[in-house]
Design an enzyme around this catalytic site. Structure first.
Site, PDB file in Angstrom:
ATOM      1  N   GLU A 143     -10.453  -2.452   4.543  1.00 25.57           N
ATOM      2  CA  GLU A 143      -9.096  -1.948   4.775  1.00 25.57           C
ATOM      3  C   GLU A 143      -8.940  -0.599   4.070  1.00 25.57           C
ATOM      4  O   GLU A 143      -9.655  -0.291   3.127  1.00 25.57           O
ATOM      5  CB  GLU A 143      -8.059  -2.917   4.199  1.00 25.57           C
ATOM      6  N   ASP A 188       0.771  -1.250   0.000  1.00 30.54           N
ATOM      7  CA  ASP A 188       0.000   0.000   0.000  1.00 30.54           C
ATOM      8  C   ASP A 188       0.802   1.301   0.000  1.00 30.54           C
ATOM      9  O   ASP A 188       1.790   1.411   0.736  1.00 30.54           O
ATOM     10  CB  ASP A 188      -0.867   0.081   1.272  1.00 30.54           C
TER      11      ASP A 188
HETATM   12  C1  FRU Z   1      -3.853  -3.763   2.778  1.00 31.17           C
HETATM   13  C2  FRU Z   1      -3.210  -4.120   4.115  1.00 31.17           C
HETATM   14  C3  FRU Z   1      -3.563  -3.098   5.166  1.00 31.17           C
HETATM   15  C4  FRU Z   1      -2.438  -3.244   6.133  1.00 31.17           C
HETATM   16  C5  FRU Z   1      -1.269  -3.499   5.231  1.00 31.17           C
HETATM   17  C6  FRU Z   1      -0.214  -4.388   5.807  1.00 31.17           C
HETATM   18  O1  FRU Z   1      -3.147  -4.244   1.686  1.00 31.17           O
HETATM   19  O2  FRU Z   1      -3.612  -5.418   4.506  1.00 31.17           O
HETATM   20  O3  FRU Z   1      -4.834  -3.270   5.734  1.00 31.17           O
HETATM   21  O4  FRU Z   1      -2.245  -2.115   6.934  1.00 31.17           O
HETATM   22  O5  FRU Z   1      -1.804  -4.085   4.064  1.00 31.17           O
HETATM   23  O6  FRU Z   1       0.875  -4.447   4.976  1.00 31.17           O
END
Ligand code: FRU
Length: 490
Positions: free
Chosen positions: A204, A26
């Protein structure tokens, strides 16, 4: 930065951000400050698969050319890994971290794996030197876990009317809102979403953005209408993995209410997730970027020595069309500076096929197609013999079909081959198509950004040509522009 790559490996995107090596997911902490755009990102510096999460860091002067900087935030023993989050400019030193001046504050999720399962809580860190070094706040976490397993990805913004910072955060099947005067003490306000929208996995990476509604015949005296969009990802919102959706509605500083009893899809392709908008942009622009990959096969895509790329930054707007408000996403105007004209023509009649023999694998096709009697027309991209990625508009069924079944390497995951069929009704028998191809990615913007489709592809053979083919009739190519996109790694 280590000199480990010339950014010219097979599959290396030339005008999208990728880290020099190892794993990226992300985008995080997107903020503009003192002439620089910051891009932080979920990063595992040790391996090419998801692992101990850090915040990687890159900066840019134009949102197009990026310079990778040293890692910004590392896991710590007490609170764990650094999961996703956002960053803000604390202009008036509400935190007291900046001796009365301004500085950057990152708000992120601390994720600690314990014998009794993971604990996710919210933490902050600050930087007094334009994001180069960071200090974690001594009294972290600033929001403790309240008994839910998934509690993460805080996005923070300043809310002018209430003169408070607002945080939106994903909690299992919903989002929660908090506010604060100083980014340290947070008060719970409300929640949204458990009974509306898509719920396939957990929610998320939420974002909440206020946008002006552009009306086609805007009377200059009339007040501009504003709306909020609440964007959120669902980890398993599609049969084959992630989905991003948005709600359209109002936010009053305490709660969000949706104008509709449903959400809308942000991008119809399988390979974009965790979109986040930049904070503090000049001209009040609203621009977001997403991670191009899919949880369903994310650790397997065949790139090396990095894995994971960002999408193009997309400028957001809302448009009112027949009384309905739609989200528009356009590639940012700065990308025009990378264009080098290869081929340009107007008013071409195409029956059967038109071929352009170029070996370029990083390019943009910007075209307007008009049609009367034709069953379908297709773009064949990244072609070599029986290798092709095919984008079709089926006129009879009003469908856009993206078929990557013969796009090259597809067998690294059985979830990779999903032929996307998207219902799309054209206006006036005319379709505007803007396609960005970049080695291993394809971002398609239809009708001025009313629809977007993002895909990864992994061609095995060198591309030899681009074709436009028709079935059951002919089309009029009103305009056809083909540009090579110059590399940002220059
Ligand atoms: C989304 C996610 C988020 C989390 C991150 C961990 O891709 O699962 O919810 O903070 O990636 O790398």
């Amino acid at each position: 930065m280590k000199e480990i790559t010339q950014y010219n490996e097979k599959y290396r995107p030339q005008f999208h951000f990728t880290p020099d090596e190892n794993w990226l997911n992300d985008p995080n902490g997107l903020v503009y400050y003192k002439g620089e755009y910051h891009l932080f990102y979920q990063y595992n510096p040790f391996d090419k698969v998801w692992g101990p999460m850090h915040w990687g860091h890159a900066v840019s002067n134009d949102l197009v050319h990026w310079q990778q900087l040293p890692i910004a935030l590392e896991p710590d023993e007490e609170l764990g890994m650094i999961f996703s989050g956002s960053a803000v400019v604390d202009k008036n030193d509400s935190t007291g971290f900046f001796n009365g001046g301004s500085g950057l504050v990152a708000v992120y999720t601390s994720h600690l794996d314990t014998d009794n399962g993971p604990i996710e809580q919210q933490s902050i860190a600050y930087s007094r030197d334009r994001g180069r070094t960071w200090v974690k706040y001594k009294d972290n976490p600033v929001i403790k876990n309240y008994g839910v397993k998934d509690f993460r990805d805080p996005k923070v913004f300043w809310h002018q009317q209430t003169k408070k910072w607002i945080m939106i955060i994903a909690c299992d099947d919903r989002v929660r809102f908090y506010n604060s005067k100083n980014l340290k003490k947070w008060e719970y306000l409300s929640e949204f979403g458990s009974e509306i929208g898509v719920h396939g996995g957990v929610w998320e990476c939420p974002d909440l953005i206020k946008l002006e509604v552009e009306t086609e015949h805007l009377n200059s005296k009339s007040q501009t209408e504003k709306k909020w969009i609440l964007a959120v990802g669902d980890s398993h919102g599609r049969k084959t993995g992630v989905l991003t959706q948005y709600f359209l509605g109002e936010f009053d500083g305490e709660r969000f209410s949706s104008d509709y009893k449903r959400s809308f899809v942000i991008d119809h392709g399988p390979d974009i997730y965790a979109l986040q908008s930049w904070s503090n942009l000049p001209e009040n622009r609203k621009i977001w970027i997403g991670w191009m990959n899919n949880i369903a096969y994310m650790n397997k895509i065949p790139t090396d020595p990095w894995r994971g790329m960002m999408s193009l930054p997309r400028e957001l707007a809302l448009k009112k069309d027949n009384g309905k408000i739609k989200l528009i996403q356009k590639p940012i105007r700065e990308l025009i500076n990378l264009r080098e004209n290869i081929y340009h023509d107007n008013d071409l009649r195409v029956s059967e096929e038109m071929n352009i023999y170029i070996e370029e694998e990083s390019y943009e096709i910007n075209t307007v197609i008009e049609f009367e009697k034709v069953d379908e027309f297709s773009f064949f991209l990244l072609q070599n013999n029986n290798q092709q990625t095919k984008i079709t508009y089926n006129v009879r069924d009003s469908k856009i079909i993206v078929d990557r079944s013969s796009s090259g390497n597809t067998d690294f995951s059985e979830n990779f081959i999903d032929c996307q069929e998207i219902e799309w009704f054209v206006k006036n028998k005319r379709l505007e198509v803007d396609i960005f191809v970049d080695k291993s990615s394809l971002e398609i913007f239809i009708d001025g950004g009313e629809l977007t489709i993002s895909n990864l592809v992994f061609p095995q053979k060198k591309s030899e040509k681009i074709s436009l083919k028709t079935k059951g009739g002919s089309i009029k190519v009103k305009s056809f522009e083909l540009y090579k996109m110059n590399s940002i790694w220059g």
